[in-house]
Design a protein around this motif. Sequence first.
Motif, PDB file in Angstrom:
ATOM      1  N   ALA A 271       0.844  -1.192   0.000  1.00  0.00           N
ATOM      2  CA  ALA A 271       0.000   0.000   0.000  1.00  0.00           C
ATOM      3  C   ALA A 271       0.882   1.246   0.000  1.00  0.00           C
ATOM      4  O   ALA A 271       2.023   1.233   0.478  1.00  0.00           O
ATOM      5  CB  ALA A 271      -0.909  -0.001   1.222  1.00  0.00           C
ATOM      6  N   ALA A 272       0.353   2.352  -0.544  1.00  0.00           N
ATOM      7  CA  ALA A 272       1.111   3.605  -0.584  1.00  0.00           C
ATOM      8  C   ALA A 272       1.503   4.022   0.831  1.00  0.00           C
ATOM      9  O   ALA A 272       0.664   4.088   1.732  1.00  0.00           O
ATOM     10  CB  ALA A 272       0.279   4.690  -1.252  1.00  0.00           C
ATOM     11  N   GLY A 273       2.794   4.245   1.044  1.00  0.00           N
ATOM     12  CA  GLY A 273       3.287   4.717   2.325  1.00  0.00           C
ATOM     13  C   GLY A 273       3.439   3.661   3.400  1.00  0.00           C
ATOM     14  O   GLY A 273       3.916   3.962   4.504  1.00  0.00           O
ATOM     15  N   ALA A 274       3.060   2.396   3.131  1.00  0.00           N
ATOM     16  CA  ALA A 274       3.104   1.355   4.171  1.00  0.00           C
ATOM     17  C   ALA A 274       4.514   1.131   4.694  1.00  0.00           C
ATOM     18  O   ALA A 274       4.710   0.858   5.880  1.00  0.00           O
ATOM     19  CB  ALA A 274       2.531   0.051   3.621  1.00  0.00           C
ATOM     20  N   LEU A 275       5.499   1.215   3.819  1.00  0.00           N
ATOM     21  CA  LEU A 275       6.894   0.984   4.215  1.00  0.00           C
ATOM     22  C   LEU A 275       7.708   2.266   4.184  1.00  0.00           C
ATOM     23  O   LEU A 275       8.939   2.233   4.141  1.00  0.00           O
ATOM     24  CB  LEU A 275       7.530  -0.058   3.289  1.00  0.00           C
ATOM     25  N   GLY A 276       7.018   3.400   4.210  1.00  0.00           N
ATOM     26  CA  GLY A 276       7.686   4.685   4.023  1.00  0.00           C
ATOM     27  C   GLY A 276       8.727   5.016   5.074  1.00  0.00           C
ATOM     28  O   GLY A 276       9.649   5.791   4.809  1.00  0.00           O
ATOM     29  N   GLU A 277       8.604   4.443   6.267  1.00  0.00           N
ATOM     30  CA  GLU A 277       9.575   4.739   7.321  1.00  0.00           C
ATOM     31  C   GLU A 277      10.859   3.928   7.194  1.00  0.00           C
ATOM     32  O   GLU A 277      11.830   4.185   7.908  1.00  0.00           O
ATOM     33  CB  GLU A 277       8.943   4.501   8.694  1.00  0.00           C
ATOM     34  N   LEU A 278      10.865   2.939   6.311  1.00  0.00           N
ATOM     35  CA  LEU A 278      12.085   2.168   6.066  1.00  0.00           C
ATOM     36  C   LEU A 278      12.975   2.917   5.092  1.00  0.00           C
ATOM     37  O   LEU A 278      12.503   3.699   4.250  1.00  0.00           O
ATOM     38  CB  LEU A 278      11.736   0.799   5.474  1.00  0.00           C
ATOM     39  N   ASN A 279      14.279   2.673   5.169  1.00  0.00           N
ATOM     40  CA  ASN A 279      15.167   3.266   4.170  1.00  0.00           C
ATOM     41  C   ASN A 279      14.931   2.600   2.812  1.00  0.00           C
ATOM     42  O   ASN A 279      14.347   1.508   2.730  1.00  0.00           O
ATOM     43  CB  ASN A 279      16.635   3.143   4.609  1.00  0.00           C
ATOM     44  N   ARG A 367      11.624  -5.713  13.780  1.00  0.00           N
ATOM     45  CA  ARG A 367      11.134  -4.641  14.661  1.00  0.00           C
ATOM     46  C   ARG A 367      10.081  -3.792  13.953  1.00  0.00           C
ATOM     47  O   ARG A 367       9.034  -3.458  14.530  1.00  0.00           O
ATOM     48  CB  ARG A 367      12.300  -3.748  15.104  1.00  0.00           C
ATOM     49  N   PHE A 368      10.352  -3.453  12.698  1.00  0.00           N
ATOM     50  CA  PHE A 368       9.419  -2.610  11.943  1.00  0.00           C
ATOM     51  C   PHE A 368       8.080  -3.316  11.736  1.00  0.00           C
ATOM     52  O   PHE A 368       7.017  -2.732  11.962  1.00  0.00           O
ATOM     53  CB  PHE A 368      10.036  -2.239  10.595  1.00  0.00           C
ATOM     54  N   PHE A 369       8.127  -4.571  11.310  1.00  0.00           N
ATOM     55  CA  PHE A 369       6.893  -5.315  11.058  1.00  0.00           C
ATOM     56  C   PHE A 369       6.070  -5.448  12.346  1.00  0.00           C
ATOM     57  O   PHE A 369       4.840  -5.373  12.317  1.00  0.00           O
ATOM     58  CB  PHE A 369       7.222  -6.703  10.502  1.00  0.00           C
ATOM     59  N   ARG A 370       6.759  -5.652  13.464  1.00  0.00           N
ATOM     60  CA  ARG A 370       6.050  -5.798  14.733  1.00  0.00           C
ATOM     61  C   ARG A 370       5.418  -4.467  15.152  1.00  0.00           C
ATOM     62  O   ARG A 370       4.259  -4.425  15.572  1.00  0.00           O
ATOM     63  CB  ARG A 370       7.013  -6.306  15.804  1.00  0.00           C
ATOM     64  N   GLU A 371       6.173  -3.382  15.044  1.00  0.00           N
ATOM     65  CA  GLU A 371       5.663  -2.074  15.449  1.00  0.00           C
ATOM     66  C   GLU A 371       4.506  -1.599  14.576  1.00  0.00           C
ATOM     67  O   GLU A 371       3.596  -0.924  15.062  1.00  0.00           O
ATOM     68  CB  GLU A 371       6.807  -1.039  15.393  1.00  0.00           C
ATOM     69  N   LYS A 372       4.512  -1.970  13.295  1.00  0.00           N
ATOM     70  CA  LYS A 372       3.476  -1.515  12.365  1.00  0.00           C
ATOM     71  C   LYS A 372       2.365  -2.549  12.180  1.00  0.00           C
ATOM     72  O   LYS A 372       1.528  -2.404  11.287  1.00  0.00           O
ATOM     73  CB  LYS A 372       4.113  -1.202  11.002  1.00  0.00           C
ATOM     74  N   ASN A 373       2.392  -3.588  13.016  1.00  0.00           N
ATOM     75  CA  ASN A 373       1.346  -4.612  12.966  1.00  0.00           C
ATOM     76  C   ASN A 373       1.233  -5.240  11.573  1.00  0.00           C
ATOM     77  O   ASN A 373       0.137  -5.429  11.032  1.00  0.00           O
ATOM     78  CB  ASN A 373      -0.008  -4.026  13.388  1.00  0.00           C
ATOM     79  N   LEU A 374       2.373  -5.563  10.996  1.00  0.00           N
ATOM     80  CA  LEU A 374       2.410  -6.177   9.666  1.00  0.00           C
ATOM     81  C   LEU A 374       2.693  -7.674   9.745  1.00  0.00           C
ATOM     82  O   LEU A 374       3.106  -8.282   8.760  1.00  0.00           O
ATOM     83  CB  LEU A 374       3.479  -5.488   8.805  1.00  0.00           C
ATOM     84  N   GLU A 378       2.471 -14.553  15.031  1.00  0.00           N
ATOM     85  CA  GLU A 378       3.869 -14.602  15.455  1.00  0.00           C
ATOM     86  C   GLU A 378       4.715 -15.461  14.528  1.00  0.00           C
ATOM     87  O   GLU A 378       5.948 -15.380  14.552  1.00  0.00           O
ATOM     88  CB  GLU A 378       3.966 -15.147  16.894  1.00  0.00           C
ATOM     89  N   ASP A 379       4.073 -16.306  13.717  1.00  0.00           N
ATOM     90  CA  ASP A 379       4.801 -17.178  12.801  1.00  0.00           C
ATOM     91  C   ASP A 379       5.176 -16.473  11.506  1.00  0.00           C
ATOM     92  O   ASP A 379       5.870 -17.049  10.665  1.00  0.00           O
ATOM     93  CB  ASP A 379       3.966 -18.423  12.473  1.00  0.00           C
ATOM     94  N   HIS A 380       4.703 -15.253  11.314  1.00  0.00           N
ATOM     95  CA  HIS A 380       5.021 -14.513  10.095  1.00  0.00           C
ATOM     96  C   HIS A 380       6.296 -13.689  10.290  1.00  0.00           C
ATOM     97  O   HIS A 380       6.549 -13.171  11.375  1.00  0.00           O
ATOM     98  CB  HIS A 380       3.875 -13.581   9.705  1.00  0.00           C
ATOM     99  N   SER A 381       7.070 -13.605   9.228  1.00  0.00           N
ATOM    100  CA  SER A 381       8.306 -12.828   9.258  1.00  0.00           C
ATOM    101  C   SER A 381       8.611 -12.385   7.837  1.00  0.00           C
ATOM    102  O   SER A 381       7.872 -12.680   6.892  1.00  0.00           O
ATOM    103  CB  SER A 381       9.461 -13.680   9.796  1.00  0.00           C
ATOM    104  N   LEU A 382       9.721 -11.684   7.675  1.00  0.00           N
ATOM    105  CA  LEU A 382      10.140 -11.273   6.338  1.00  0.00           C
ATOM    106  C   LEU A 382      10.299 -12.484   5.421  1.00  0.00           C
ATOM    107  O   LEU A 382       9.925 -12.450   4.248  1.00  0.00           O
ATOM    108  CB  LEU A 382      11.465 -10.501   6.449  1.00  0.00           C
ATOM    109  N   TYR A 383      10.827 -13.574   5.975  1.00  0.00           N
ATOM    110  CA  TYR A 383      11.055 -14.786   5.177  1.00  0.00           C
ATOM    111  C   TYR A 383       9.751 -15.391   4.690  1.00  0.00           C
ATOM    112  O   TYR A 383       9.740 -16.170   3.727  1.00  0.00           O
ATOM    113  CB  TYR A 383      11.828 -15.811   6.019  1.00  0.00           C
TER     114      TYR A 383
END
Length: 440
Positions: A271-279, A367-374, A378-383
């Motif tokens: 979504a637009a802006g969903a990851l905007g706080e990441l580099n 940390r980002f995914f947890r803070e942004k409720n993404l 608990e079994d979900h991760s970047l992988y």
Amino acid sequence: MAREIEPHKRSGYWYLIRRVPTAFADVDPRVLVRLTTHIAVADDPRGVRARAVVRSLNADLEEYWRGLAAGRSAEAQERYDEARKLARRAGFDYVPVAALAERPDDILRRLAALATSAKERPEIQQEMTSALLGGEEAPALRLSGLLEAFEDLQRASLSTMSDDQVRRWRNPKARAIANLVAKIGDKPLAEITRNDALDFRDWWQDRVLSEGIEIDTANKDFGHINRMMRTVDNKRRLGLQPVFGLLRIEGGSTGQRAAYEPSFVQERLLAAGALGELNLEARCIIYLMADTGLRTSEAANLTEETIVLDADIPYVHVVPDGRKMKTPHSERKIPLVGVALAAARRCPGGFPRYRDKPSSLSAYMSRFFREKNLRPTEDHSLYSLRHTFEDRLTAIEAPEKVIAQLMGHKWSRPRYGAGPSLAQAADWLSRIAFKPPPDL
């Protein structure tokens, strides 16, 4: 060896008082060790502050003992290795004195060789005597030296790894040994018993119950120690018993990560802006993984040479490039489509910020995914994006051979020909491509 140590009152002050463990009696001649905390009992009558200082002093003391033992062991190993070399140069195998006593004819030949050596090389006569008459005992390898010994046997394999891969290979083994030493002390490997191993398992079971630690964490410790001891035993012919075999705690998970629903990826992650706080590099790695199924480490180590945008079919090329591939089938070309193509165009030079740092990247993302409720669970991760990628290909009934090639998996049937072409793979990927976010 590490245990809860209580402070003791002595002359109005709190002290650490410990008896030197039997395992270190040969390197520390003291019977008792007394170390002051410099905290007066009157100032800390319940010993609250003293207890924390005693814990620190105790940790330093145990590290000191281990260092002494390691130094003594290293010196003994050097003498033993040198004795073996001298014996071989003189035309003999090195034989310990106890075994040599049962071979009188061999003793006579060795004495004759010593007489010759005394005339030709009198300056090394003492060393030659030890070498030919078995005067150096094989040093006992302690737990604290196990990883170094195992690492030496794995040096060919380690030479193909990057610095970060070596660090990740080494750390869990070092932790497993530290945990075992904390429970049973820095014992020689030959003195470790099945009861020691069972005590270690009981220690882990208590931690699982009281601290909520995963069962798999305990089982990994057992596996690391078992493999290291078996490997070193086979090489050095120590005659160790398999005391850490069949030690697993039942009930561990399979470790399978959950897959994201494709709709969640498109509507939330893209979504637009969903990851905007990441580099930018971190964002583009996520976008790449979504439409290529790359492993985190594979994506992070792409470079200008392996991101190919000027071909008829743009693609990324997964190659070792100073790192060890997870499997022999991991080297592959993956067409770029959808959000992955858009991300590659934004970062055509790769991701120098995260090169050979996939652990740092994963921690940052977690940390980002947890803070942004993404993370739906608990079994979900970047992988999980890699699992989503495979599920999407399965859903459109892509051939298993195509899926295996794109994922970097082994194809279960005999391989004939060159496999699916880049154009064929691109055709299947175009059917599942995600739409790039409008702000990419």
